[in-house]
Design a protein around this motif. Structure first.
Motif, PDB file in Angstrom:
ATOM      1  N   LEU A  79       0.802  -1.210   0.000  1.00 52.66           N
ATOM      2  CA  LEU A  79       0.000   0.000   0.000  1.00 52.66           C
ATOM      3  C   LEU A  79       0.836   1.261   0.000  1.00 52.66           C
ATOM      4  O   LEU A  79       0.469   2.272  -0.581  1.00 52.66           O
ATOM      5  CB  LEU A  79      -0.845  -0.049   1.277  1.00 52.66           C
ATOM      6  N   ARG A  80       1.930   1.214   0.710  1.00 53.76           N
ATOM      7  CA  ARG A  80       2.807   2.384   0.756  1.00 53.76           C
ATOM      8  C   ARG A  80       3.837   2.210  -0.343  1.00 53.76           C
ATOM      9  O   ARG A  80       4.384   1.116  -0.510  1.00 53.76           O
ATOM     10  CB  ARG A  80       3.493   2.432   2.128  1.00 53.76           C
ATOM     11  N   PRO A  81       4.124   3.276  -1.112  1.00 56.23           N
ATOM     12  CA  PRO A  81       5.125   3.097  -2.155  1.00 56.23           C
ATOM     13  C   PRO A  81       6.395   2.471  -1.574  1.00 56.23           C
ATOM     14  O   PRO A  81       6.867   2.890  -0.524  1.00 56.23           O
ATOM     15  CB  PRO A  81       5.380   4.522  -2.641  1.00 56.23           C
ATOM     16  N   PRO A  82       6.921   1.439  -2.248  1.00 52.40           N
ATOM     17  CA  PRO A  82       8.101   0.757  -1.721  1.00 52.40           C
ATOM     18  C   PRO A  82       9.351   1.645  -1.798  1.00 52.40           C
ATOM     19  O   PRO A  82       9.374   2.609  -2.550  1.00 52.40           O
ATOM     20  CB  PRO A  82       8.268  -0.456  -2.629  1.00 52.40           C
ATOM     21  N   THR A  83      10.364   1.292  -1.028  1.00 53.57           N
ATOM     22  CA  THR A  83      11.676   1.894  -1.243  1.00 53.57           C
ATOM     23  C   THR A  83      12.301   1.122  -2.412  1.00 53.57           C
ATOM     24  O   THR A  83      12.002  -0.064  -2.594  1.00 53.57           O
ATOM     25  CB  THR A  83      12.584   1.744  -0.011  1.00 53.57           C
ATOM     26  N   PRO A  84      13.171   1.773  -3.207  1.00 55.78           N
ATOM     27  CA  PRO A  84      13.796   1.029  -4.312  1.00 55.78           C
ATOM     28  C   PRO A  84      14.529  -0.208  -3.792  1.00 55.78           C
ATOM     29  O   PRO A  84      14.533  -1.252  -4.450  1.00 55.78           O
ATOM     30  CB  PRO A  84      14.776   2.048  -4.905  1.00 55.78           C
ATOM     31  N   GLY A  85      15.084  -0.115  -2.593  1.00 56.01           N
ATOM     32  CA  GLY A  85      15.861  -1.219  -2.037  1.00 56.01           C
ATOM     33  C   GLY A  85      15.054  -2.462  -1.717  1.00 56.01           C
ATOM     34  O   GLY A  85      15.602  -3.548  -1.608  1.00 56.01           O
ATOM     35  N   GLU A  86      13.750  -2.308  -1.527  1.00 59.57           N
ATOM     36  CA  GLU A  86      12.954  -3.502  -1.208  1.00 59.57           C
ATOM     37  C   GLU A  86      12.240  -4.052  -2.441  1.00 59.57           C
ATOM     38  O   GLU A  86      11.366  -4.912  -2.322  1.00 59.57           O
ATOM     39  CB  GLU A  86      11.980  -3.232  -0.056  1.00 59.57           C
ATOM     40  N   ALA A  87      12.649  -3.567  -3.624  1.00 61.75           N
ATOM     41  CA  ALA A  87      11.947  -3.964  -4.850  1.00 61.75           C
ATOM     42  C   ALA A  87      11.879  -5.489  -5.014  1.00 61.75           C
ATOM     43  O   ALA A  87      10.841  -6.031  -5.396  1.00 61.75           O
ATOM     44  CB  ALA A  87      12.632  -3.338  -6.067  1.00 61.75           C
ATOM     45  N   GLU A  88      12.988  -6.158  -4.704  1.00 64.04           N
ATOM     46  CA  GLU A  88      13.007  -7.605  -4.920  1.00 64.04           C
ATOM     47  C   GLU A  88      12.001  -8.328  -4.016  1.00 64.04           C
ATOM     48  O   GLU A  88      11.279  -9.225  -4.458  1.00 64.04           O
ATOM     49  CB  GLU A  88      14.409  -8.151  -4.645  1.00 64.04           C
ATOM     50  N   ASN A  99       2.310   2.982  -6.394  1.00 64.64           N
ATOM     51  CA  ASN A  99       3.559   3.701  -6.647  1.00 64.64           C
ATOM     52  C   ASN A  99       3.340   5.132  -7.101  1.00 64.64           C
ATOM     53  O   ASN A  99       2.291   5.465  -7.668  1.00 64.64           O
ATOM     54  CB  ASN A  99       4.361   2.968  -7.725  1.00 64.64           C
ATOM     55  N   THR A 100       4.387   5.941  -6.885  1.00 63.56           N
ATOM     56  CA  THR A 100       4.349   7.335  -7.362  1.00 63.56           C
ATOM     57  C   THR A 100       5.654   7.760  -8.038  1.00 63.56           C
ATOM     58  O   THR A 100       5.732   8.866  -8.552  1.00 63.56           O
ATOM     59  CB  THR A 100       4.095   8.314  -6.193  1.00 63.56           C
ATOM     60  N   MET A 130      -2.280  15.693  -0.116  1.00 61.14           N
ATOM     61  CA  MET A 130      -0.871  16.084   0.007  1.00 61.14           C
ATOM     62  C   MET A 130      -0.001  15.072   0.733  1.00 61.14           C
ATOM     63  O   MET A 130       0.992  15.432   1.362  1.00 61.14           O
ATOM     64  CB  MET A 130      -0.731  17.469   0.685  1.00 61.14           C
ATOM     65  N   ARG A 131      -0.383  13.784   0.670  1.00 61.26           N
ATOM     66  CA  ARG A 131       0.557  12.763   1.095  1.00 61.26           C
ATOM     67  C   ARG A 131       1.103  12.181  -0.204  1.00 61.26           C
ATOM     68  O   ARG A 131       1.589  12.955  -1.032  1.00 61.26           O
ATOM     69  CB  ARG A 131      -0.108  11.741   2.020  1.00 61.26           C
ATOM     70  N   GLU A 132       1.035  10.857  -0.408  1.00 56.13           N
ATOM     71  CA  GLU A 132       1.647  10.334  -1.634  1.00 56.13           C
ATOM     72  C   GLU A 132       0.752  10.573  -2.846  1.00 56.13           C
ATOM     73  O   GLU A 132      -0.466  10.543  -2.747  1.00 56.13           O
ATOM     74  CB  GLU A 132       1.975   8.839  -1.465  1.00 56.13           C
ATOM     75  N   GLY A 133       1.365  10.784  -3.992  1.00 58.30           N
ATOM     76  CA  GLY A 133       0.570  10.917  -5.202  1.00 58.30           C
ATOM     77  C   GLY A 133       1.289  11.685  -6.297  1.00 58.30           C
ATOM     78  O   GLY A 133       2.015  12.635  -6.032  1.00 58.30           O
ATOM     79  N   ILE A 134       1.059  11.233  -7.527  1.00 57.10           N
ATOM     80  CA  ILE A 134       1.581  11.923  -8.709  1.00 57.10           C
ATOM     81  C   ILE A 134       0.648  13.107  -8.984  1.00 57.10           C
ATOM     82  O   ILE A 134      -0.577  12.963  -8.884  1.00 57.10           O
ATOM     83  CB  ILE A 134       1.565  10.950  -9.907  1.00 57.10           C
ATOM     84  N   LEU A 135       1.204  14.266  -9.310  1.00 54.86           N
ATOM     85  CA  LEU A 135       0.336  15.415  -9.608  1.00 54.86           C
ATOM     86  C   LEU A 135      -0.496  15.089 -10.841  1.00 54.86           C
ATOM     87  O   LEU A 135       0.005  14.483 -11.800  1.00 54.86           O
ATOM     88  CB  LEU A 135       1.173  16.664  -9.818  1.00 54.86           C
TER      89      LEU A 135
END
Ligand SMILES: *Cc1c(COP(=O)(O)O)cnc(C)c1O
Length: 373
Positions: A79-88, A99-100, A130-135
């Motif tokens: 639910l929360r955008p992942p960190t790049p490091g946890e992609a695997e 994702n955003t 104004m939390r996560e999100g692509i404009l």
């Protein structure tokens, strides 16, 4: 039984999930059950699935891993955008992620390509909270980039409301989200399977609709678990608000003077001014503290009033005289209490109305109705 302890009635959670799935289903909206407030507790997640939710979502990869290890095979999204490091890890255990950022989506795509898989992506859009999100003005371009990226598939879009900025979900916001879905589809020439209209705060809007436009999914945690509308704090018609109870034990009961004495330090550990009261009263201390939960979010039984607390003690005033030492007091949690208590190693978890796992044969022993888990 040990305390502090949080007890969950799985039948009430099943009922709440089933009721919401039915009422939203009549409006063409599916329910994604959100498990982050219970730290991905597998049996509570399974109760949501028993109630008919179409899939699960959690904010933490560790919680998803916990559910997978317990054998939950249903779709689970991060639910929360992942960190790049946890992609695997996300690619391995999550059927999709919200994702955003293209940098992160690229990491997910690479992780998926390494194992010849495709990871589903839902793009979150900023609709004013104004939390996560692509404009919104960047959405079509980002969606196009996701569609062109091998290893990921654009499954849908979503928005979140009333979490950070307090932006309420209303008809105009929902229509705006629907229009963005249309714009992505016409620009990219591809149908979006999911248009996710928010969390429990969007429920009041959704239940008022007969035709909710393009919104076909809500992500619900609080409404299922606690039966309340987070915007008004009121009970949702027909749902249980008492699926969870937190128990704490009385460790002291005495008549104490109303005011602290001596020179007062500013370094009070409790709430500012918490100890200042008129006249002597009966007071008790409960063996639970801020390291176990959010004391400010507790509702106490009639006749008890919380005066404040510290890391491991909760001071209450008792109108009806002393509480017995060792007695357990039943406290009603709000979302913040629930989330922290479920996350606290010092709080025991106990479940009512458990069901044997689906794969258990008839010879398997059915677990006791109430067991520590
Ligand atoms: C936590 C969360 C939810 C669920 O919220 P509830 O208020 O518990 O229904 C839904 N979507 C997102 C993005 C979240 O972070």
């Amino acid at each position: 039984m040990t305390s502090p302890r949080i007890e969950a009635d799985l039948d009430k959670i099943r009922h709440n999930a089933r009721d919401l799935v039915r009422r939203l289903g009549q409006r063409g909206i599916a329910v994604t059950g959100v498990t982050k407030a219970v730290c991905g507790h597998p049996e509570i997640a399974a109760a949501m699935l028993d109630g008919g939710v179409s899939g699960l979502a959690d904010g933490r990869t560790e919680n998803v891993e916990r559910m997978r290890q317990a054998g939950i095979a249903a779709p689970i999204a991060l639910l929360r955008p992942p960190t790049p490091g946890e992609a695997e890890r996300v690619e391995r255990d999550c059927s999709a992620s919200y994702n955003t950022e293209l940098t992160t989506i690229d990491a997910l795509a690479r992780a998926a390509r390494r194992v010849k898989a495709v990871h589903d992506v839902i793009l979150m859009v900023e609709m004013g909270d104004m939390r996560e999100g692509i404009l919104p003005q960047d959405l079509v371009r980002t969606a196009g980039a996701v569609i062109r990226m091998p290893g990921v598939s654009l499954r849908g879009i979503g928005a979140n409301f009333a979490c950070f900025g307090g932006a309420a979900p209303d008809a105009a916001k929902m229509a705006g989200l629907g229009a963005l879905a249309d714009a992505v589809e016409s620009a990219c020439g591809r149908r979006l399977e999911i248009v996710s209209g928010g969390n429990s705060a969007s429920l009041t809007w959704a239940l008022e609709q007969t035709k909710p436009g393009r919104i076909n999914d809500l992500r619900l945690g609080e409404a299922i678990l606690l039966g309340v509308d987070p915007v008004s704090g009121r009970q949702i018609d027909g749902l249980f608000t008492d699926a969870f109870t937190l128990f704490a034990e009385v460790i002291e009961s005495k008549i104490k003077p109303g005011d602290p004495s001596g020179q007062l330090t500013l370094l009070v550990a409790g709430e500012p001014g918490a100890a200042v009261r008129r006249g002597p009263t009966w007071r008790s201390i409960l063996a639970i503290g801020n390291q176990d939960t959010d004391l400010a979010g507790l509702t106490l039984p009639a006749g008890l009033a919380g005066l404040g607390g510290t890391s491991d003690q909760f001071v209450v005033e008792t109108a009806g005289g002393p509480l017995r030492i060792g007695a357990e007091v039943a406290l009603r949690p709000n979302y913040s209490v629930l989330m922290r208590a479920m996350n606290a190693p010092g709080v025991a978890k106990a479940l009512h109305n458990r069901r044997p796992p689906a794969k258990a044969g008839p010879a398997d022993r059915i677990p006791p109705a109430l067991a520590l888990a």
